[in-house]
Scaffold this motif. Sequence first.
Motif, PDB file in Angstrom:
ATOM      1  N   THR A 149       2.266  25.769  -8.231  1.00  0.00           N
ATOM      2  CA  THR A 149       3.373  26.195  -9.090  1.00  0.00           C
ATOM      3  C   THR A 149       3.811  25.073 -10.022  1.00  0.00           C
ATOM      4  N   LEU A 150       3.798  23.844  -9.521  1.00  0.00           N
ATOM      5  CA  LEU A 150       4.218  22.697 -10.319  1.00  0.00           C
ATOM      6  C   LEU A 150       3.168  22.289 -11.343  1.00  0.00           C
ATOM      7  N   ASP A 151       1.910  22.498 -11.042  1.00  0.00           N
ATOM      8  CA  ASP A 151       0.791  22.028 -11.866  1.00  0.00           C
ATOM      9  C   ASP A 151       0.951  22.297 -13.357  1.00  0.00           C
ATOM     10  N   PRO A 152       1.165  23.547 -13.798  1.00  0.00           N
ATOM     11  CA  PRO A 152       1.260  23.794 -15.248  1.00  0.00           C
ATOM     12  C   PRO A 152       2.472  23.150 -15.920  1.00  0.00           C
ATOM     13  N   LEU A 153       3.465  22.769 -15.120  1.00  0.00           N
ATOM     14  CA  LEU A 153       4.667  22.159 -15.684  1.00  0.00           C
ATOM     15  C   LEU A 153       4.478  20.676 -15.980  1.00  0.00           C
TER      16      LEU A 153
END
Length: 212
Positions: free
Chosen positions: A23-27
């Motif tokens: 979930t954090l990756d693209p941010l």
Amino acid sequence: MKIAMINGSPKPVKSNSALMLKTLDPLISTGNELTYYNINKRPLTIEQYCELCRMDTLIIAFPLYVDGIPSHLFRMLVALEEFMRVEREQEIYVYTIINNGFFEGRQNHIALEIMRNWCTRCGLHFGQGLGQGAGEMMGFLEKVPLGQGPLKNLGKAMESLAHNIHSRSMDESMLFSPNFPRFAWRFSATHSFWNATAKKNGLKKKDMLKRL
């Protein structure tokens, strides 16, 4: 910026910790180099420990175990501490994402303090920690957009974390529960998870209530 994404869950597949990192990756992926480490499959090699000492940022995700850190992750942190004393040449920031099975995210506060103290021992900067309650819900909410519905609090927390990672900043840790009624969570957990899991393993509801 070199970022280590460390999955500290003991589950080999489909862990909530892996889902949190996903979930954090693209941010945070834009302009940064992300490297994943899954320590539940095999111990880290000497080369990997040295790699971690040359990262700019460590992001460590793990589930809460008896208000603390899973034993295999604890062993890894103890070993990494020794490598940090010898191999580290630059400032490193550490960010932590913890999920727990209780509804209340505040249950994660002791584990966050353990991570903060570990950073102090290693000479690292503890940037920020997130503590998500009702972590077992995450696997059922993969199709819910981040920041909406039950994931509204998680969305705000992830945005805060991503901002601090990008700017290499330190901020207050955030402990939160999903945007979902506690009674509904308890009902769903009992009937859709625990009872269903018991049935899958050949147990009846009365078997779960027996005293040993």
